[in-house]
Design an enzyme around this catalytic site. Sequence first.
Site, short mmCIF file in Angstrom:
data_model
loop_
_atom_site.label_atom_id
_atom_site.label_comp_id
_atom_site.label_asym_id
_atom_site.label_seq_id
_atom_site.Cartn_x
_atom_site.Cartn_y
_atom_site.Cartn_z
N TYR A 16 0.95 -1.17 0.07
CA TYR A 16 -0.01 0.07 -0.03
C TYR A 16 0.94 1.10 0.04
O TYR A 16 2.01 1.15 0.75
CB TYR A 16 -0.98 -0.08 1.41
N ASP A 41 -6.57 -0.69 -6.24
CA ASP A 41 -7.92 -0.69 -6.12
C ASP A 41 -8.40 -0.05 -4.83
O ASP A 41 -9.44 -0.43 -4.51
CB ASP A 41 -8.49 -1.99 -6.32
N HIS A 99 -10.41 -7.26 -5.05
CA HIS A 99 -10.20 -7.10 -3.51
C HIS A 99 -11.10 -8.00 -2.77
O HIS A 99 -11.57 -7.47 -1.75
CB HIS A 99 -10.25 -5.63 -3.30
C1 HOC Z 1 -8.09 2.47 1.39
C2 HOC Z 1 -7.21 1.31 1.97
O1 HOC Z 1 -6.71 -4.79 2.10
C3 HOC Z 1 -8.72 -4.98 3.65
C4 HOC Z 1 -7.33 -4.84 3.53
C5 HOC Z 1 -7.03 -3.47 3.93
C6 HOC Z 1 -7.71 -2.45 3.26
C7 HOC Z 1 -6.95 -0.74 3.17
C8 HOC Z 1 -7.74 -0.31 2.17
O2 HOC Z 1 -9.36 -4.90 4.41
O3 HOC Z 1 -9.10 -5.20 2.26
#
Ligand code: HOC
Length: 385
Positions: free
Chosen positions: A129, A157, A249
Site C-alpha cells: 500500500y 484498487d 479485492h
Molecule cells: C483504502 C485502504 O486490504 C482489506 C485490506 C486493507 C484495506 C485497506 C484499504 O481490508 O481489504
Amino acid sequence: PLDEILNLHDFEAIARQVMAEKAWAYYSSAADDEITNRENHAAYHRPRILRDVTKVDWSTTILGHKSSMPLYITATALGKLGHPDGEMILTRAAAKHGVIQMIPTLASCSFDEIVDAAQPGQVQFFQLYVNKDRNITKRLVQHAEKRGIKGLFITVDAPQLGRREKDMRMKFEAEDPSEVSKTGSKGVDRSQGAARAISSFIDPGLNWNDLKWFKDITAMPLILKGVQCWEDALEAYDLNLAGVVLSNHGGRQLDFARSGIEILVEVVEKLKEKRGLTFPNEQFQLFVDGGVRRATDVLKAVALGATAVGVGRPFLYAYSSYGPEGMDKALQILHDEFEMNLRLLGAPTIRDVVPEMVDASNIHSHLVAVPGDRLYDSNYESMQH
Ligand code: HOC
C-alpha cells in the site's frame, strides 16, 4: 473436528462459529450490499478423455519461481485477529507445501518477523500500500528488496476504503494485540471497525506517473494488484511491468465490480488484439484472485491464460479455526483437488490445461442478487451485536 473438513468452504462455516465476532466481521466483510463478494462466474469445464493421466503434475512457475501449485497465498491484513501467530503460520505452511506467500503491508507481524520465519531459499512476494509519505514507501520497498523479496505487488484498487458495514459496526480498540505492526495509523478513528482504523495512511493520489519512480527505486518485478479492465492491463504492459492481478479485492472495495475470471477473458482477448500477446506469458503474467475455493476455480483461470491465482480468506478461516494444522489441511485439500481434477480434465500437467478446456461463453452474464439472500442476512445479523 479437523478430519471432517472436506473442502475450503467448510473452514468458513466453522470459522463463523468459533471466531471472535470482531475478527469474523473484519475478515468476512465486503463492500456495500456484498454483491461482488458473491458473484458467480459462469465458466464450465470441457474435459478431454482417453489421455494417460496415470501421473499428473500440478506444479508450475510464478514470475520464474517454482510453485507446487498454480496458486499463491495472497496478502490479507491483520493476521493476528484470527490467531496469535498470525502471518507466520502462513509462512511456515507455504514452506512446507512449496507455495509462495505474498506478505501484506498491513500484516500484524512485522515484515522482518515474517521474512525471518521463512526457510532458506523460500520465495516471498510483497504487497504494497503506497503511503502518502513517499519516503516511508521508498524505505519499505528497498528494505523488502534487500531482504530478498521476489516481486512487488502494488495495490491499485484502494484509493479509499470500501464501505464494509459488517466491520463498521465493530469497535477497533487501541489496545488490540492484533493491531497492525507499522501503519502510521496513530490518532485515527477507531470507532468504526478494523479497516477504517488501519487505512488512513494510503495515498489516493497514486497514479500512472508514479510507476516510473518505482522503477527507479527498485529492481524487483512490479505487478499491479487490482486491475479490472483491459485498458489498464494494456497500460501496465506498455509500461513494461511484470504483470497484473485481476482482482476486485475480495469484493471489499467497489461493489458490483466484476469477478477476476470475467476480467481475465476480456484482458486476454484485447491484449491479443492490440499487442498480439498470448497467455500464459512469461514476460507479462496475469494473475487472478477473489472467490477461489476449489482447484477447479484455479484451473479455469489457468486454462483461460492466468499464470496463477491468489487465495486469501479461506486460509484465514483455516488457521483461525484450527491453527497451523488447519492451514496444513487447507493446502493438502487443494493438492488433492488438483491431482483429481487434472485427471478428470485429461491434462497431465499444467501446460496441458488449455483454453479449449473451458466454456466461458456465458462469462459475462451476471447473477442478479436479491435482498433477503444469505449475504444480506449476514450483514444485518451483525447489527444485533
Ligand atoms: C483504502 C485502504 O486490504 C482489506 C485490506 C486493507 C484495506 C485497506 C484499504 O481490508 O481489504
